[in-house]
Scaffold this motif. Structure first.
Motif, PDB file in Angstrom:
ATOM      1  N   HIS A 172       0.828  -1.211   0.000  1.00  0.00           N
ATOM      2  CA  HIS A 172       0.000   0.000   0.000  1.00  0.00           C
ATOM      3  C   HIS A 172       0.859   1.256   0.000  1.00  0.00           C
ATOM      4  O   HIS A 172       2.048   1.205   0.342  1.00  0.00           O
ATOM      5  CB  HIS A 172      -0.925   0.028   1.216  1.00  0.00           C
ATOM      6  N   ASP A 173       0.237   2.376  -0.361  1.00  0.00           N
ATOM      7  CA  ASP A 173       0.929   3.653  -0.227  1.00  0.00           C
ATOM      8  C   ASP A 173       0.656   4.235   1.148  1.00  0.00           C
ATOM      9  O   ASP A 173       0.014   3.593   1.992  1.00  0.00           O
ATOM     10  CB  ASP A 173       0.519   4.627  -1.343  1.00  0.00           C
ATOM     11  N   GLY A 174       1.119   5.452   1.387  1.00  0.00           N
ATOM     12  CA  GLY A 174       0.964   6.058   2.698  1.00  0.00           C
ATOM     13  C   GLY A 174      -0.472   6.303   3.103  1.00  0.00           C
ATOM     14  O   GLY A 174      -0.769   6.430   4.300  1.00  0.00           O
ATOM     15  N   ASP A 175      -1.381   6.365   2.123  1.00  0.00           N
ATOM     16  CA  ASP A 175      -2.798   6.592   2.409  1.00  0.00           C
ATOM     17  C   ASP A 175      -3.604   5.302   2.423  1.00  0.00           C
ATOM     18  O   ASP A 175      -4.833   5.330   2.476  1.00  0.00           O
ATOM     19  CB  ASP A 175      -3.395   7.552   1.373  1.00  0.00           C
ATOM     20  N   GLY A 176      -2.902   4.166   2.356  1.00  0.00           N
ATOM     21  CA  GLY A 176      -3.604   2.893   2.426  1.00  0.00           C
ATOM     22  C   GLY A 176      -4.131   2.377   1.107  1.00  0.00           C
ATOM     23  O   GLY A 176      -4.828   1.363   1.075  1.00  0.00           O
ATOM     24  N   ARG A 177      -3.805   3.055   0.008  1.00  0.00           N
ATOM     25  CA  ARG A 177      -4.279   2.601  -1.303  1.00  0.00           C
ATOM     26  C   ARG A 177      -3.418   1.454  -1.809  1.00  0.00           C
ATOM     27  O   ARG A 177      -2.191   1.479  -1.646  1.00  0.00           O
ATOM     28  CB  ARG A 177      -4.264   3.751  -2.313  1.00  0.00           C
ATOM     29  N   LEU A 178      -4.036   0.488  -2.470  1.00  0.00           N
ATOM     30  CA  LEU A 178      -3.323  -0.672  -3.000  1.00  0.00           C
ATOM     31  C   LEU A 178      -2.441  -0.250  -4.167  1.00  0.00           C
ATOM     32  O   LEU A 178      -2.913   0.305  -5.159  1.00  0.00           O
ATOM     33  CB  LEU A 178      -4.328  -1.735  -3.452  1.00  0.00           C
ATOM     34  N   LEU A 179      -1.139  -0.526  -4.059  1.00  0.00           N
ATOM     35  CA  LEU A 179      -0.194  -0.166  -5.103  1.00  0.00           C
ATOM     36  C   LEU A 179       0.270  -1.361  -5.919  1.00  0.00           C
ATOM     37  O   LEU A 179       0.423  -1.276  -7.131  1.00  0.00           O
ATOM     38  CB  LEU A 179       1.051   0.494  -4.481  1.00  0.00           C
ATOM     39  N   ALA A 180       0.550  -2.462  -5.220  1.00  0.00           N
ATOM     40  CA  ALA A 180       1.171  -3.607  -5.875  1.00  0.00           C
ATOM     41  C   ALA A 180       0.920  -4.866  -5.072  1.00  0.00           C
ATOM     42  O   ALA A 180       0.346  -4.825  -3.982  1.00  0.00           O
ATOM     43  CB  ALA A 180       2.680  -3.363  -6.039  1.00  0.00           C
ATOM     44  N   ALA A 181       1.354  -5.975  -5.644  1.00  0.00           N
ATOM     45  CA  ALA A 181       1.302  -7.259  -4.937  1.00  0.00           C
ATOM     46  C   ALA A 181       2.704  -7.847  -4.925  1.00  0.00           C
ATOM     47  O   ALA A 181       3.366  -7.918  -5.961  1.00  0.00           O
ATOM     48  CB  ALA A 181       0.339  -8.216  -5.631  1.00  0.00           C
ATOM     49  N   LEU A 182       3.145  -8.231  -3.755  1.00  0.00           N
ATOM     50  CA  LEU A 182       4.452  -8.862  -3.578  1.00  0.00           C
ATOM     51  C   LEU A 182       4.221 -10.362  -3.459  1.00  0.00           C
ATOM     52  O   LEU A 182       3.430 -10.796  -2.618  1.00  0.00           O
ATOM     53  CB  LEU A 182       5.137  -8.314  -2.332  1.00  0.00           C
ATOM     54  N   ALA A 183       4.879 -11.155  -4.292  1.00  0.00           N
ATOM     55  CA  ALA A 183       4.580 -12.589  -4.340  1.00  0.00           C
ATOM     56  C   ALA A 183       5.836 -13.448  -4.260  1.00  0.00           C
ATOM     57  O   ALA A 183       6.903 -13.064  -4.744  1.00  0.00           O
ATOM     58  CB  ALA A 183       3.825 -12.925  -5.630  1.00  0.00           C
ATOM     59  N   ILE A 184       5.679 -14.599  -3.650  1.00  0.00           N
ATOM     60  CA  ILE A 184       6.702 -15.644  -3.622  1.00  0.00           C
ATOM     61  C   ILE A 184       6.134 -16.811  -4.420  1.00  0.00           C
ATOM     62  O   ILE A 184       5.022 -17.273  -4.153  1.00  0.00           O
ATOM     63  CB  ILE A 184       7.014 -16.090  -2.186  1.00  0.00           C
ATOM     64  N   THR A 185       6.900 -17.303  -5.404  1.00  0.00           N
ATOM     65  CA  THR A 185       6.420 -18.374  -6.277  1.00  0.00           C
ATOM     66  C   THR A 185       7.473 -19.464  -6.398  1.00  0.00           C
ATOM     67  O   THR A 185       8.670 -19.182  -6.443  1.00  0.00           O
ATOM     68  CB  THR A 185       6.099 -17.822  -7.677  1.00  0.00           C
ATOM     69  N   GLY A 186       7.018 -20.719  -6.451  1.00  0.00           N
ATOM     70  CA  GLY A 186       7.938 -21.838  -6.593  1.00  0.00           C
ATOM     71  C   GLY A 186       7.189 -23.138  -6.801  1.00  0.00           C
ATOM     72  O   GLY A 186       5.956 -23.148  -6.947  1.00  0.00           O
ATOM     73  N   PRO A 187       7.893 -24.255  -6.816  1.00  0.00           N
ATOM     74  CA  PRO A 187       7.254 -25.560  -6.998  1.00  0.00           C
ATOM     75  C   PRO A 187       6.272 -25.856  -5.865  1.00  0.00           C
ATOM     76  O   PRO A 187       6.566 -25.598  -4.699  1.00  0.00           O
ATOM     77  CB  PRO A 187       8.435 -26.538  -6.980  1.00  0.00           C
ATOM     78  N   SER A 188       5.119 -26.419  -6.206  1.00  0.00           N
ATOM     79  CA  SER A 188       4.085 -26.710  -5.201  1.00  0.00           C
ATOM     80  C   SER A 188       4.592 -27.659  -4.123  1.00  0.00           C
ATOM     81  O   SER A 188       4.108 -27.615  -2.979  1.00  0.00           O
ATOM     82  CB  SER A 188       2.856 -27.316  -5.884  1.00  0.00           C
ATOM     83  N   SER A 189       5.571 -28.499  -4.455  1.00  0.00           N
ATOM     84  CA  SER A 189       6.104 -29.439  -3.469  1.00  0.00           C
ATOM     85  C   SER A 189       6.767 -28.732  -2.301  1.00  0.00           C
ATOM     86  O   SER A 189       6.940 -29.322  -1.229  1.00  0.00           O
ATOM     87  CB  SER A 189       7.108 -30.387  -4.140  1.00  0.00           C
ATOM     88  N   ARG A 190       7.128 -27.460  -2.485  1.00  0.00           N
ATOM     89  CA  ARG A 190       7.763 -26.696  -1.411  1.00  0.00           C
ATOM     90  C   ARG A 190       6.814 -25.679  -0.803  1.00  0.00           C
ATOM     91  O   ARG A 190       7.247 -24.787  -0.068  1.00  0.00           O
ATOM     92  CB  ARG A 190       9.026 -25.997  -1.942  1.00  0.00           C
ATOM     93  N   PHE A 191       5.514 -25.829  -1.098  1.00  0.00           N
ATOM     94  CA  PHE A 191       4.519 -24.894  -0.575  1.00  0.00           C
ATOM     95  C   PHE A 191       3.472 -25.638   0.255  1.00  0.00           C
ATOM     96  O   PHE A 191       2.272 -25.515   0.022  1.00  0.00           O
ATOM     97  CB  PHE A 191       3.853 -24.116  -1.711  1.00  0.00           C
ATOM     98  N   GLY A 192       3.951 -26.416   1.223  1.00  0.00           N
ATOM     99  CA  GLY A 192       3.046 -27.072   2.152  1.00  0.00           C
ATOM    100  C   GLY A 192       2.518 -26.067   3.169  1.00  0.00           C
ATOM    101  O   GLY A 192       2.917 -24.897   3.179  1.00  0.00           O
TER     102      GLY A 192
END
Length: 220
Positions: A172-192
């Motif tokens: 979010h920005d300083g006023d709480g507005r949605l700016l972006a999405a931060l994501a972690i991505t990888g093989p499903s076998s490592r996302f238990g």
């Protein structure tokens, strides 16, 4: 809207759709193939190509194949400058990838799609690898759900492709507005469940840091 204005807008959209057919994996086209791929009449394709050539966006090679024009260099440099993230933000991405050992991406919303504007690959040999500039449908994957209005973090499995998973948190920005999405991505076998919980916690802390730093660039 007047009829001629509607036609002008349609021509612009067609030109953009034509340009979108040129990718890293398909840099040149024969007119015949470009006509087939675009679904447009050959006369329309030739007219659009000629117009784009006048502005340097396309170029017809001596062998008759069409490729991107030198005018694209200016737009590429401009886009690179405009979306160059502050170094403190890039440092957050590097630290997050090192901590979680998975690829980290930062996405923003552009109308009905989300666009990757930054990426830090994870250190493991088997990892998710996308490209800066890649587009995904809004609502697709964890980042797409965040940018589509999901409250808080989101998790997805099997997207953007089978066997891939991701966790994302809003920035979010300083006023709480949605700016972006931060994501972690990888093989499903490592996302238990345990990994997803740890990733969610790490993302929450990193997204707060990025929100505090801000995404303002030198282009502003």
């Amino acid at each position: 809207m007047k009829a001629d204005e509607d036609g002008s807008v349609r021509s612009v959209l067609r030109a953009f759709d034509l340009l979108a057919l040129f990718t890293e994996h398909r840099r040149t086209w024969a007119v015949k193939d470009l006509t087939t791929a675009s679904g447009l009449a050959k006369t329309t394709v030739l007219r659009l190509v000629a117009t784009c050539e006048q502005r340097g966006l396309l170029w017809t090679r001596p062998d008759g194949r069409i490729t991107v024009g030198p005018g694209m260099l200016r737009w590429a440099q401009l886009a690179n400058t405009a979306w160059q993230l502050p170094e403190p933000v890039r440092q957050v991405l590097r630290e997050l990838a090192r901590e979680c050992r998975e690829t980290v991406n930062l996405y923003v919303r552009s109308t009905a799609v989300l666009v990757c504007v930054a990426q830090q690959e994870g250190p493991l040999a088997i990892r998710h690898v996308g490209r800066v500039g890649d587009e995904l449908p809004l609502g697709f994957g964890a980042a797409g759900r965040v940018l589509d209005g999901a409250e808080g973090a989101a998790v997805s499995h099997g997207e953007p492709e089978p066997g891939a998973s991701s966790v994302a948190a809003p920035v979010h920005d300083g006023d709480g507005r949605l700016l972006a999405a931060l994501a972690i991505t990888g093989p499903s076998s490592r996302f238990g469940p345990g990994e997803v919980a740890a990733f969610t916690e790490a993302l929450a802390a990193a997204s707060v840091r990025i929100s505090q730093i801000g995404l303002a660039t030198r282009a502003e």
